[in-house]
Design an enzyme around this catalytic site. Structure first.
Site, PDB file in Angstrom:
ATOM      1  N   TYR A  90      23.482   8.139 -25.474  1.00  0.00           N
ATOM      2  CA  TYR A  90      23.898   6.903 -24.799  1.00  0.00           C
ATOM      3  C   TYR A  90      25.369   7.010 -24.443  1.00  0.00           C
ATOM      4  O   TYR A  90      26.189   7.423 -25.271  1.00  0.00           O
ATOM      5  CB  TYR A  90      23.672   5.705 -25.716  1.00  0.00           C
ATOM      6  CG  TYR A  90      24.108   4.379 -25.131  1.00  0.00           C
ATOM      7  CD1 TYR A  90      23.439   3.813 -24.051  1.00  0.00           C
ATOM      8  CD2 TYR A  90      25.195   3.684 -25.669  1.00  0.00           C
ATOM      9  CE1 TYR A  90      23.836   2.596 -23.513  1.00  0.00           C
ATOM     10  CE2 TYR A  90      25.597   2.462 -25.148  1.00  0.00           C
ATOM     11  CZ  TYR A  90      24.913   1.919 -24.070  1.00  0.00           C
ATOM     12  OH  TYR A  90      25.316   0.708 -23.543  1.00  0.00           O
TER      13      TYR A  90
ATOM     14  N   ASP B 100      31.729  12.819 -25.035  1.00  0.00           N
ATOM     15  CA  ASP B 100      31.795  11.371 -25.176  1.00  0.00           C
ATOM     16  C   ASP B 100      32.026  11.051 -26.652  1.00  0.00           C
ATOM     17  O   ASP B 100      31.092  10.996 -27.448  1.00  0.00           O
ATOM     18  CB  ASP B 100      30.515  10.728 -24.654  1.00  0.00           C
ATOM     19  CG  ASP B 100      30.543   9.204 -24.789  1.00  0.00           C
ATOM     20  OD1 ASP B 100      31.555   8.666 -25.289  1.00  0.00           O
ATOM     21  OD2 ASP B 100      29.548   8.560 -24.406  1.00  0.00           O
TER      22      ASP B 100
ATOM     23  N   LYS C 226      35.656   2.105 -29.133  1.00  0.00           N
ATOM     24  CA  LYS C 226      35.463   1.724 -30.532  1.00  0.00           C
ATOM     25  C   LYS C 226      36.755   1.847 -31.368  1.00  0.00           C
ATOM     26  O   LYS C 226      37.629   1.016 -31.230  1.00  0.00           O
ATOM     27  CB  LYS C 226      34.275   2.491 -31.106  1.00  0.00           C
ATOM     28  CG  LYS C 226      33.009   2.123 -30.285  1.00  0.00           C
ATOM     29  CD  LYS C 226      31.686   2.589 -30.797  1.00  0.00           C
ATOM     30  CE  LYS C 226      30.575   1.927 -29.994  1.00  0.00           C
ATOM     31  NZ  LYS C 226      29.658   2.816 -29.334  1.00  0.00           N
TER      32      LYS C 226
HETATM   33  C1  LIG Z   1      29.222   2.608 -27.806  1.00  0.00           C
HETATM   34  C2  LIG Z   1      29.158   3.834 -26.952  1.00  0.00           C
HETATM   35  C3  LIG Z   1      29.442   3.784 -25.580  1.00  0.00           C
HETATM   36  C4  LIG Z   1      29.666   2.490 -24.850  1.00  0.00           C
HETATM   37  O1  LIG Z   1      30.807   1.824 -25.241  1.00  0.00           O
HETATM   38  P1  LIG Z   1      30.956   0.250 -24.898  1.00  0.00           P
HETATM   39  O2  LIG Z   1      32.322  -0.101 -25.369  1.00  0.00           O
HETATM   40  O3  LIG Z   1      29.845  -0.427 -25.649  1.00  0.00           O
HETATM   41  O4  LIG Z   1      30.790   0.100 -23.428  1.00  0.00           O
HETATM   42  C5  LIG Z   1      29.496   4.966 -24.888  1.00  0.00           C
HETATM   43  N1  LIG Z   1      29.273   6.148 -25.488  1.00  0.00           N
HETATM   44  C6  LIG Z   1      28.969   6.233 -26.803  1.00  0.00           C
HETATM   45  C7  LIG Z   1      28.760   7.565 -27.425  1.00  0.00           C
HETATM   46  C8  LIG Z   1      28.893   5.074 -27.573  1.00  0.00           C
HETATM   47  O5  LIG Z   1      28.560   5.162 -28.866  1.00  0.00           O
END
Ligand SMILES: *Cc1c(COP(=O)(O)O)cnc(C)c1O
Length: 438
Positions: free
Chosen positions: A142, A243, A271
């Site tokens: 994701y 990511d 995060k």
């Molecule tokens: C949480 C997450 C996202 C998205 O971040 P948001 O701040 O919710 O838009 C993208 N990549 C990874 C790996 C994530 O865990």
């Protein structure tokens, strides 16, 4: 016992789709109604009915220091007294950028307001730098909800996809097929499959975007062979986008990149970098980042980007991690003992589970192991997981409300929370075992 939460949920559903502002919060994959949270302190959440819950979500990752950490609060409070938003540059952006580049080895960084924005912008940048249109992602990974990334996209989407049926299609309605068609999908931890795809299509790819440790299909840890094939893609002029929105500053001060010895061209964060306020970021070499406006031709902007309160929360968090590196050992030690305790309790109840853990990230899959791929993960017994989740919640432990998520341990978790959690787990396993026999 949860009267006020229930009332809030009913009211919320009238004015907010599904009553929530992010789908996984609605408990759809475990059933029941979500707890509304009134406040949080340390390792605990207090729900609207006054129940105290041990928090293993940590706002889905950001709260690595626990809730209301004194240094983070002080940093936000000092920013608050100076005004909340300027729409002009501010020293705090420079301070956080200096820290992020120093910790991660990337030369320049641009701040945005969410992880979604970070990955979306990183892809635009990769396409501009390479002059290619296609990107590759991995099944069950994701990367936020930008159109081209909602393809076989893990966690919250694993439930949604069953509604849509088609494979290799978007994970969400409203994503044009033509756009999703620019996203190729491969299997995570399948080095042969990836090598084949690179032979066939490598020269059309701008970037491979990947979770360096997957959290969004449950925790999946990359194998050395898989990482080797990933790195080989660079020879074809493909940019690697790690990511690290979840893993950045969590798996080590330099994230999964440092911990696993990865060599990405671009890294995205979110995060932890915002310490609980809305922040995302992407970074790379100066050469790549100078493609971004106003230096270069890639447009990317944000009214609240680099917001002083958000920068202050990020600064407070990263400073604390930098100045107290023993936190990483402490949270890893806790999580390792949690892993051992869960395995023991499950075995004593005669329930098959497989625990994947790295650092302070952990998923307990209700299936026999090993779980290395997305296909392994989806073999889990999600009904049994849902029962266990509710048994834990009733015993005051707030686990992630989906089989396909990681839990997160913070520096505020301690001997008491560990003991409480393991006692709850032992009792929850026995209860679901007796129900399954009854
Ligand atoms: C949480 C997450 C996202 C998205 O971040 P948001 O701040 O919710 O838009 C993208 N990549 C990874 C790996 C994530 O865990």
């Amino acid at each position: 016992m949860t009267e006020k939460s229930r009332w809030l949920y009913e009211t919320a559903q009238r004015v907010i789709p599904g009553g929530v502002n992010s789908p996984v919060r609605a408990f759809k994959s475990v059933g029941g109604s979500p707890r509304f949270i009134q406040s949080a302190f340390g390792a605990y959440l207090i729900d609207a009915d006054g129940n105290r819950l041990i928090d293993y979500i940590g706002s889905w990752g950001p709260m690595i220091l626990g809730h209301q950490h004194s240094h983070v609060l002080a940093s936000i409070q000092s920013a608050l007294t100076e005004g909340v938003s300027f729409g002009a540059p501010n020293a705090r952006e420079v301070e956080l950028a200096m820290m992020v580049t120093k910790l991660t080895g990337m030369e320049k960084v641009r701040f945005v307001s969410s992880g979604t924005e970070a990955t979306m912008s990183a892809l635009r940048l990769a396409r501009a730098v390479t002059g290619r249109d296609y990107i590759l992602k991995f099944r069950g990974n994701y990367h936020g909800h930008a159109d081209g990334l909602l393809v076989e996209a893990g966690s919250g989407l694993m439930t949604n996809e069953q509604k849509l049926q088609a494979r290799s299609a978007p994970s969400s309605a409203g994503v044009p097929q033509a756009y999703a068609g620019l996203t190729l999908v491969a299997d995570y931890n399948d080095p042969e499959g990836l090598a084949q795809l690179l032979r066939d299509r490598g020269n059309t790819l701008a970037a491979i975007i990947f979770e360096p440790v997957v959290g969004n299909a449950g925790v999946l840890i990359p194998t050395a062979e898989f990482i080797d094939v990933l790195h080989s893609a660079k020879e074809q002029g493909i940019l690697l986008i790690a990511d690290e929105v979840m893993t950045g500053f969590r798996l080590s001060p330099g994230g999964a990149t440092e911990r696993l010895g990865l060599k990405p061209d671009i890294i995205t964060w979110g995060k932890i970098i915002g310490g609980g306020l809305p922040v995302g970021a992407y970074g790379a070499s100066a050469e790549i980042m100078d493609f971004v406006s106003p230096m270069g031709p890639v447009y990317q902007a944000g009214t609240l980007s680099g917001n002083p309160l958000a920068m202050a929360a990020g600064i407070g968090t990263l400073q604390t991690l930098r100045d107290n590196p023993e936190i990483y050992e402490k949270i890893e030690d806790y999580t390792e003992r949690l892993e051992q305790g869960l395995l023991l309790a499950a075995a004593q109840a005669g329930i098959s589970v497989c625990v994947n853990r790295i650092g302070s990230m952990l998923t307990m899959f209700f299936t026999e192991g090993p779980v290395q791929t997305y296909q392994d993960a989806v073999r889990s017994d999600t009904r049994l997981f849902a029962q266990w989740f509710h048994e834990m919640l009733n015993r005051g432990v707030y686990w992630a409300p989906s089989q396909f998520e990681s839990i997160f341990v913070s520096a505020a978790h301690n001997e008491r929370t560990l003991e409480h959690t393991l006692q709850a787990a032992a009792s929850a396993f026995l209860t679901i075992k007796s129900q399954s026999q009854g």
